[in-house]
Design an enzyme around this catalytic site. Structure first.
Site, mmCIF file in Angstrom:
data_model
loop_
_atom_site.group_PDB
_atom_site.id
_atom_site.type_symbol
_atom_site.label_atom_id
_atom_site.label_comp_id
_atom_site.label_asym_id
_atom_site.label_seq_id
_atom_site.Cartn_x
_atom_site.Cartn_y
_atom_site.Cartn_z
ATOM 1 N N CYS A 124 0.863 -1.180 0.000
ATOM 2 C CA CYS A 124 0.000 0.000 0.000
ATOM 3 C C CYS A 124 0.902 1.234 0.000
ATOM 4 C CB CYS A 124 -0.911 0.001 1.223
ATOM 5 S SG CYS A 124 -1.938 1.473 1.356
ATOM 6 N N CYS A 169 -4.929 5.530 -4.841
ATOM 7 C CA CYS A 169 -4.259 4.289 -4.470
ATOM 8 C C CYS A 169 -2.811 4.456 -4.877
ATOM 9 C CB CYS A 169 -4.898 3.103 -5.188
ATOM 10 S SG CYS A 169 -3.982 1.547 -5.015
#
Length: 322
Positions: A77, A226
């Site tokens: 992430c 993202c």
């Protein structure tokens, strides 16, 4: 159980950060899943895209695990890693450290601001692979670069890559959010093609070395941003579009903007992801997992920091016409 936490975000991709170096909670794997399902819920929980668990590491200054709002764990992430980088850099009083992730130990550092008064953190996104088995993606052939996936769309072409979590990226003249939502849901209901699901990004080239990215994130849905998707999109827009290697690419997203630098050494790609790691507030949650109840207390907002980030958000919105 009382758990101190920080609500934070990278480019509007928001997280609950729990420091297990300061507090050894001894969470089981099931408890991590249950915490994510309960606390990330935007209707009845605190509300976030995921939980960042900051843990001790024998290989680096800290370890990051990120659980999505659906209780699944992500391999990587990028936006969350910037938040963890900021947390650990401030804790240790250093400018450069390393963070252990599932697939690699990655260097992170505080770097030159990408926008006035926005503390900026750079994280390395790697390993990168175009081999479909690395996603995994079931396909006849070793790679899927700029090709149609009939199950998803008859019009679009996609490029598949792992960074190291799985992504497919499509470059187009204008991003259609409703189409992206539909395609993202289809892609994550196709175990015969994507056994572990996949992140789907639509990319619009605004000008050379400037792109707009919108992403359907596996385990979350449409997100403001993202980090790994922006990194993957920067790489795809470099190999298929006009963007340059070793040059900051401005990536505009719904939550703000980042810079990505695509690098290639000895035939291997890596991406530097540079952007904010903003703390929204800190608080404590008193939680009973058996009863699935919780209460938040001692909430303190970082008002000045949030006001400054609003300026970056407004600038990013103006770059894409609102």
């Amino acid at each position: 159980m009382k758990i101190p936490y920080i609500k934070c975000h990278g480019s509007g991709n928001d997280f609950i950060l729990i420091d297990e170096i300061e507090n050894d909670f001894g969470f089981s794997e099931k408890e991590r899943e249950e915490l994510s399902l309960l606390l990330c819920d935007r209707e009845d929980g605190i509300g976030s895209d995921g939980i960042l668990f900051v843990m001790p590491s024998e290989k680096a200054e800290g370890r990051m695990r990120m659980f999505n709002s659906d209780g699944t764990e992500a391999e990587m992430c990028g936006n969350g890693l910037r938040c963890v980088a900021r947390h650990m850099i401030e804790k240790l009083g250093k400018k450069e450290i390393a963070i252990e992730t599932e697939k690699a130990v990655l260097p992170v550092s505080q770097v030159e601001e990408i926008f006035p008064e926005i503390d900026t953190f750079s994280v390395m996104i790697e390993p990168v692979s175009f081999e479909v088995e690395s996603l995994p993606m079931i396909l006849d052939g070793k790679e899927a670069v700029d090709m149609k996936i009939p199950e998803l769309s008859e019009e679009r072409t996609f490029t598949a890559l792992s960074v190291p979590n799985p992504h497919i990226v499509s470059i187009m003249d204008s991003v259609d959010q409703e189409e992206l939502l539909s395609v993202g849901k289809k892609a994550n209901a196709l175990p015969e093609v994507f056994p572990n699901g996949v992140n789907v990004s639509y990319v619009q080239v605004l000008e050379k070395n400037k792109i707009f990215v919108r992403t359907f994130e596996r385990g979350v849905g449409l997100t403001n941003a993202c980090g790994t998707a922006m990194s993957a999109s920067s790489l795809v827009s470099t190999i298929l579009g006009p963007n340059d290697l070793d040059t900051p690419i401005v990536v505009i997203n719904k939550g703000g903007l980042v810079n990505c630098v695509v690098e290639k050494q000895e035939g291997r790609f890596s991406i530097q992801l540079r952007g904010n790691g903003t703390n929204v507030y800190q608080a404590e949650v008193d939680i009973n997992l058996d009863a699935r109840t919780f209460e938040v207390s001692e909430k303190q907002f970082f008002e000045e920091e949030n006001a400054i980030y609003k300026k970056l958000e407004a600038f990013a919105a103006s770059e894409i016409g609102g």
